[in-house]
Each structure stands twice: as C-alpha cells, then as structure tokens.
Design a protein around this motif. Structure first.
Motif, PDB file in Angstrom:
ATOM      1  N   THR A  92       3.963 -12.935  11.940  1.00 39.11           N
ATOM      2  CA  THR A  92       5.014 -13.081  10.940  1.00 39.11           C
ATOM      3  C   THR A  92       5.281 -14.546  10.620  1.00 39.11           C
ATOM      4  O   THR A  92       5.494 -14.913   9.477  1.00 39.11           O
ATOM      5  CB  THR A  92       6.327 -12.455  11.444  1.00 39.11           C
ATOM      6  OG1 THR A  92       6.009 -11.178  11.933  1.00 39.11           O
ATOM      7  CG2 THR A  92       7.343 -12.359  10.350  1.00 39.11           C
ATOM      8  N   GLU A  95       3.209 -16.141   7.804  1.00 39.05           N
ATOM      9  CA  GLU A  95       3.207 -15.604   6.442  1.00 39.05           C
ATOM     10  C   GLU A  95       3.983 -16.481   5.474  1.00 39.05           C
ATOM     11  O   GLU A  95       4.942 -17.148   5.836  1.00 39.05           O
ATOM     12  CB  GLU A  95       3.827 -14.210   6.437  1.00 39.05           C
ATOM     13  CG  GLU A  95       2.843 -13.172   6.885  1.00 39.05           C
ATOM     14  CD  GLU A  95       3.455 -11.795   6.826  1.00 39.05           C
ATOM     15  OE1 GLU A  95       4.564 -11.660   6.277  1.00 39.05           O
ATOM     16  OE2 GLU A  95       2.824 -10.861   7.325  1.00 39.05           O
ATOM     17  N   GLN A 132       8.053 -10.316   4.006  1.00 42.54           N
ATOM     18  CA  GLN A 132       6.808  -9.538   4.099  1.00 42.54           C
ATOM     19  C   GLN A 132       6.817  -8.327   3.157  1.00 42.54           C
ATOM     20  O   GLN A 132       5.779  -7.913   2.666  1.00 42.54           O
ATOM     21  CB  GLN A 132       6.552  -9.111   5.541  1.00 42.54           C
ATOM     22  CG  GLN A 132       7.799  -8.675   6.248  1.00 42.54           C
ATOM     23  CD  GLN A 132       7.509  -8.292   7.677  1.00 42.54           C
ATOM     24  OE1 GLN A 132       7.715  -7.144   8.025  1.00 42.54           O
ATOM     25  NE2 GLN A 132       7.040  -9.209   8.485  1.00 42.54           N
ATOM     26  N   LEU A 154      -3.469 -10.701   4.357  1.00 43.69           N
ATOM     27  CA  LEU A 154      -2.311 -11.032   5.190  1.00 43.69           C
ATOM     28  C   LEU A 154      -2.687 -11.127   6.666  1.00 43.69           C
ATOM     29  O   LEU A 154      -1.859 -11.516   7.494  1.00 43.69           O
ATOM     30  CB  LEU A 154      -1.217  -9.975   5.016  1.00 43.69           C
ATOM     31  CG  LEU A 154      -0.614  -9.841   3.612  1.00 43.69           C
ATOM     32  CD1 LEU A 154       0.358  -8.680   3.574  1.00 43.69           C
ATOM     33  CD2 LEU A 154       0.083 -11.124   3.208  1.00 43.69           C
ATOM     34  N   ARG A 164       4.615  -1.073   5.642  1.00 45.00           N
ATOM     35  CA  ARG A 164       5.481  -2.056   4.992  1.00 45.00           C
ATOM     36  C   ARG A 164       5.708  -1.705   3.528  1.00 45.00           C
ATOM     37  O   ARG A 164       6.800  -1.852   2.999  1.00 45.00           O
ATOM     38  CB  ARG A 164       4.847  -3.443   5.048  1.00 45.00           C
ATOM     39  CG  ARG A 164       5.059  -4.110   6.370  1.00 45.00           C
ATOM     40  CD  ARG A 164       4.525  -5.512   6.307  1.00 45.00           C
ATOM     41  NE  ARG A 164       4.447  -6.063   7.635  1.00 45.00           N
ATOM     42  CZ  ARG A 164       3.826  -7.191   7.918  1.00 45.00           C
ATOM     43  NH1 ARG A 164       3.212  -7.876   6.969  1.00 45.00           N
ATOM     44  NH2 ARG A 164       3.800  -7.638   9.141  1.00 45.00           N
TER      45      ARG A 164
END
Lengths: 178, 151
Positions: A92, A95, A132, A154, A164
């Motif tokens: 995470t 990103e 995200q 990603l 997601r």
C-alpha cells in the motif's frame, strides 16, 4: 472460544478432513480461523485489513494440504497470516493516487452528472474514497484495462483488484445516492 | 471482518479445494431476486447445471440437508447441502459445488465454484472440467439472470 478447549483440538480433525477435500470441514475451519486471522491483520495492515485477511485466508487454505501436523495449525496460520499481512501493508505504501484529471472523468459513471465539468459534490466524494479504490476505478472504468493488467500494474493479485473494485464501485454508488 | 462476505468466503474455499472451476459475475438484478433462483435447488438446478437432470431436496427450512442428484450419465447420489442466504455448498462423494452471492450496489455479485473430490479418480476431474468449463460458467450466469428476471 471456550477457554477450556484448546483451539487446535477443535481445528485438528477439521484440518484432516479438509486435507482430504471435505468442503464442509474446510468451511468450518474457515469460520474457526477467520477471527484469529482478522485479529492479526488489523494492527499489521490497518489501512487494508480486509485485503490482508482475504489474502491470508487464501494462502492458508491453498497451503493446507502441505501441513503435516494438524495440531500445529494455529502456529502455521499465524506464520502465514503475518507474512501476508506485512506484504499487503508494504504494498500500500508504494501506491500512488490517480491524477486529478483522470479522476475527473469518473463523473461519466454517475447518473445525472453530465458535461465536461466535474461537480464539486463528485470531486468531494472521490476525495473521500481511499486512494487504492480511486486507482482501481480509474484503471478499470476509465482506462478500460482488464483485471489482470490492472493487477500487474499495481503489483497486486487479480483477486485483490476484483475485491477492491467491488468495494470501490459499491462505496462510490452508496456515497453518491446518500 | 469476522464474517467475510459469501463471495470472498467461496474464493477462499476454491483456493483450498484447488477448484478447476471458479468464476464471478455481477448480475444486474437485486440480491433477493437472484438468490431466490439459487435457493430453489430442486426447481432450478437442473436448468442451471446441464449435467444435473434431477435434484430432489427434502422439504423444510433446515440449513443442512441431504439431496439426491441424478445426472445425465445416470449417476445417482446423495448430496449434502448447506444453504443459507447468499451461501450454498453442496458435496457428494465425487464432486463439490458452491454458489455464493452478495449485494453489489443495485445488482448482485455471484460466484460459482466446482471441484472433484480428491478421492475421486482422475478421469472424473477431467470430465467435470469439460462439463463446467468457462463457456458453461458464462451460460450458468446468463441462465441465473434470465430465470431471476422471470420471477
């Protein structure tokens, strides 16, 4: 869980049956370990607990047949979960959010918002979505990338993109109709 | 997340079963309407899964039941069934089939999973894979949607 019953005593017969391919035993084991996996994932991946839990559970059940000692199931679940949760939490941090002009084009997804200008409400709503979620929405809905390409881009598994995207679409619609 | 949504739960089981078949789709109909089709196993399953000719389910609201399936090859066998809103897991000596659903905005996210039991012989796994390949899953989703729209 009952304090008098050691959790692995409950889990061991389920593990053996699940290793033989009994889907019901697997389902029972899933219910049994999910609270434990969730408890581990919450502090490690606070921003992505749901992803971390899901990926840990997938890794646990994919590897279940290789577990030699069913009594050791909890230690093994812990090891797998921590590894997965750390991986999710680190991912995470790397990103980047979608560019504002790309996010702006998301208005096409919304009913009743026309024209080239992004209304203040839509902008506000998008800003409130997690980074995200914004990213998968942009890649999938605007760039038209398929789930596999989105996942590669990603650096996340395809299953994560799917989940997601589900959550992003759902919270986007929910926020809009509220 | 002590109770993951049924679709996520089925995804985990599919990984555990090394299921040769797992697919998801979003249908444009509300959850209740879609689930009414899945939950009506006796009436709908033969329409949804081509190799199931007949599926007899004992009456009652119990979440655990033993159903009888008759497939096109004439194999007859008991199926243990666990059925609750958004969740249907069925297992016989030879095969496992799962269907899960969750509301997704105004529509429904639907997932299907199929696997042969490891105790079964290799050829069964191959037959099953052929019977429930990618084209069949798309047909399954289409048929669920079509039959749900009729309700």
């Amino acid at each position: 869980m009952d304090e008098d019953v050691r959790p692995w005593d409950v889990a061991a017969p389920l593990v053996r049956a699940a290793q033989r391919g009994d889907a019901f035993a697997m389902d029972d084991l899933l219910k049994l370990v999910t609270p434990y996996v969730t408890r581990l994932c919450t502090p490690i991946a606070p921003a992505d607990t749901a992803d971390a839990v899901q990926e840990s559970l997938v890794a646990v059940f994919r590897g279940l047949r290789g577990l030699r000692d069913p009594q050791a199931v909890y230690g093994w679940v812990r090891a797998v979960t921590v590894r997965e949760a750390v991986r999710v939490a680190r991912r995470t941090a790397g990103e980047t959010p979608a560019a504002p002009e790309e996010i702006a084009r998301l208005q096409d997804l919304l009913p009743g918002v026309g024209g080239g200008e992004l209304s203040a409400e839509v902008r506000d709503l998008l800003v409130r979505l997690p980074v995200q979620h914004r990213t998968v929405l942009v890649l999938r809905e605007l760039e038209g990338l398929d789930e596999r390409t989105t996942a590669e881009l990603l650096g996340v598994p395809e299953g994560t993109v799917k989940s997601r995207l589900n959550r992003a679409r759902s919270s986007f619609r929910k926020a809009w109709t509220r | 997340m002590n109770a993951p949504d049924p679709v996520a739960r089925l995804r985990v089981l599919a990984a555990g079963l090394r299921a040769p078949l797992y697919a998801e789709a979003t249908l444009g109909l509300p959850f209740d309407q879609v689930w009414a089709v899945i939950a009506d196993l006796e009436g709908e399953l033969p329409h949804l899964v081509s190799f199931v000719r007949e599926f007899r389910v004992p009456p009652g609201d119990s979440e655990h039941k033993t159903a009888q399936a008759v497939d096109v090859l004439g194999l007859r066998g008991p199926f243990d069934v666990r059925l609750s809103p958004g969740w249907c897991l069925m297992q016989s000596r030879l095969v496992t089939m799962g269907v899960a659903a969750a509301p997704d905005g105004p529509g429904t996210r639907l997932a299907v999973c199929g696997a042969a039991r490891p105790a079964a012989l290799g050829p069964v796994q191959r037959v099953y894979r052929r019977l429930l390949g990618g084209r069949r899953t798309r047909a399954f989703f289409r048929e669920v949607e079509r039959r749900a729209a009729l309700r």
